[in-house]
Design a protein around this motif. Sequence first.
Motif, PDB file in Angstrom:
ATOM      1  N   PHE A 174     -25.952  61.653  62.405  1.00 49.77           N
ATOM      2  CA  PHE A 174     -25.605  60.858  61.244  1.00 49.77           C
ATOM      3  C   PHE A 174     -24.543  61.600  60.450  1.00 49.77           C
ATOM      4  O   PHE A 174     -24.350  62.803  60.625  1.00 49.77           O
ATOM      5  CB  PHE A 174     -26.829  60.611  60.357  1.00 49.77           C
ATOM      6  CG  PHE A 174     -27.847  59.667  60.940  1.00 49.77           C
ATOM      7  CD1 PHE A 174     -27.980  58.380  60.444  1.00 49.77           C
ATOM      8  CD2 PHE A 174     -28.675  60.059  61.973  1.00 49.77           C
ATOM      9  CE1 PHE A 174     -28.922  57.508  60.965  1.00 49.77           C
ATOM     10  CE2 PHE A 174     -29.616  59.198  62.510  1.00 49.77           C
ATOM     11  CZ  PHE A 174     -29.738  57.913  61.998  1.00 49.77           C
ATOM     12  N   GLY A 223     -30.183  62.002  67.470  1.00 49.71           N
ATOM     13  CA  GLY A 223     -29.124  61.256  66.819  1.00 49.71           C
ATOM     14  C   GLY A 223     -28.249  62.128  65.943  1.00 49.71           C
ATOM     15  O   GLY A 223     -28.650  63.218  65.521  1.00 49.71           O
ATOM     16  N   ILE A 266     -30.839  53.197  64.940  1.00 50.11           N
ATOM     17  CA  ILE A 266     -29.746  53.494  64.019  1.00 50.11           C
ATOM     18  C   ILE A 266     -30.259  53.751  62.608  1.00 50.11           C
ATOM     19  O   ILE A 266     -29.466  54.043  61.704  1.00 50.11           O
ATOM     20  CB  ILE A 266     -28.716  52.352  63.981  1.00 50.11           C
ATOM     21  CG1 ILE A 266     -29.332  51.084  63.385  1.00 50.11           C
ATOM     22  CG2 ILE A 266     -28.170  52.083  65.377  1.00 50.11           C
ATOM     23  CD1 ILE A 266     -28.321  49.991  63.100  1.00 50.11           C
ATOM     24  N   TYR A 326     -36.195  58.629  62.120  1.00 52.64           N
ATOM     25  CA  TYR A 326     -36.038  59.985  62.631  1.00 52.64           C
ATOM     26  C   TYR A 326     -36.928  60.931  61.839  1.00 52.64           C
ATOM     27  O   TYR A 326     -37.022  60.834  60.613  1.00 52.64           O
ATOM     28  CB  TYR A 326     -34.575  60.418  62.581  1.00 52.64           C
ATOM     29  CG  TYR A 326     -33.752  59.711  63.618  1.00 52.64           C
ATOM     30  CD1 TYR A 326     -33.462  60.324  64.838  1.00 52.64           C
ATOM     31  CD2 TYR A 326     -33.282  58.425  63.406  1.00 52.64           C
ATOM     32  CE1 TYR A 326     -32.728  59.669  65.807  1.00 52.64           C
ATOM     33  CE2 TYR A 326     -32.554  57.760  64.378  1.00 52.64           C
ATOM     34  CZ  TYR A 326     -32.273  58.388  65.573  1.00 52.64           C
ATOM     35  OH  TYR A 326     -31.543  57.730  66.538  1.00 52.64           O
ATOM     36  N   ARG A 363     -32.155  55.766  59.764  1.00 49.01           N
ATOM     37  CA  ARG A 363     -32.491  57.159  59.502  1.00 49.01           C
ATOM     38  C   ARG A 363     -33.962  57.389  59.199  1.00 49.01           C
ATOM     39  O   ARG A 363     -34.478  58.480  59.432  1.00 49.01           O
ATOM     40  CB  ARG A 363     -31.630  57.720  58.368  1.00 49.01           C
ATOM     41  CG  ARG A 363     -31.790  57.055  57.024  1.00 49.01           C
ATOM     42  CD  ARG A 363     -30.860  57.735  56.027  1.00 49.01           C
ATOM     43  NE  ARG A 363     -31.005  57.197  54.686  1.00 49.01           N
ATOM     44  CZ  ARG A 363     -30.284  56.197  54.198  1.00 49.01           C
ATOM     45  NH1 ARG A 363     -29.355  55.622  54.943  1.00 49.01           N
ATOM     46  NH2 ARG A 363     -30.489  55.785  52.951  1.00 49.01           N
ATOM     47  N   PHE A 394     -25.390  56.118  60.599  1.00 50.31           N
ATOM     48  CA  PHE A 394     -25.577  56.464  61.998  1.00 50.31           C
ATOM     49  C   PHE A 394     -24.239  56.640  62.682  1.00 50.31           C
ATOM     50  O   PHE A 394     -23.313  55.852  62.477  1.00 50.31           O
ATOM     51  CB  PHE A 394     -26.378  55.358  62.684  1.00 50.31           C
ATOM     52  CG  PHE A 394     -26.531  55.530  64.163  1.00 50.31           C
ATOM     53  CD1 PHE A 394     -27.503  56.363  64.687  1.00 50.31           C
ATOM     54  CD2 PHE A 394     -25.703  54.846  65.038  1.00 50.31           C
ATOM     55  CE1 PHE A 394     -27.653  56.514  66.051  1.00 50.31           C
ATOM     56  CE2 PHE A 394     -25.841  54.989  66.402  1.00 50.31           C
ATOM     57  CZ  PHE A 394     -26.825  55.834  66.910  1.00 50.31           C
ATOM     58  N   GLY A 405     -26.400  58.156  69.114  1.00 47.57           N
ATOM     59  CA  GLY A 405     -27.750  58.493  69.537  1.00 47.57           C
ATOM     60  C   GLY A 405     -27.817  58.634  71.037  1.00 47.57           C
ATOM     61  O   GLY A 405     -26.988  58.081  71.760  1.00 47.57           O
TER      62      GLY A 405
END
Length: 125
Positions: A37, A35, A107, A112, A109, A47, A50
């Motif tokens: 950001f 992804g 979406i 991740y 964070r 976001f 991705g």
Amino acid sequence: QVQLVESGGGVVQAGGSLRLSCAASGGPFATYTMGWFRQAPGKEREFVAGISTTGINTYYADSVKGRFTISRDNAKNTVYLQMNSLKPEDTAVYYCSADRNWRYISIHRNEYDYWGQGTQVTVSS
């Protein structure tokens, strides 16, 4: 340790283009959802885009849909963000991220696992 290193940021005029790259090392890149950001001053990290492990599925924030394209090259352990028709409001630090779990494109964070240090994108008017 998994390491992500972004490159390609810079200063461009409104309407211009940039391509960001994120080189990954230290882990099975082809198993990661990737992804992008971004975070502008005074704003939350948001976001942008991705991409699934194979690159078949992509997802974009409404603010960039139609202008940005995320892609990946698993042979090179690299994910890209092609940014076209840039606007001043795209100005932000852009972060590359990796989700090690087998899942849909998230979406959020917090889902991740690995992050790069970010690269600055500045769009002048």
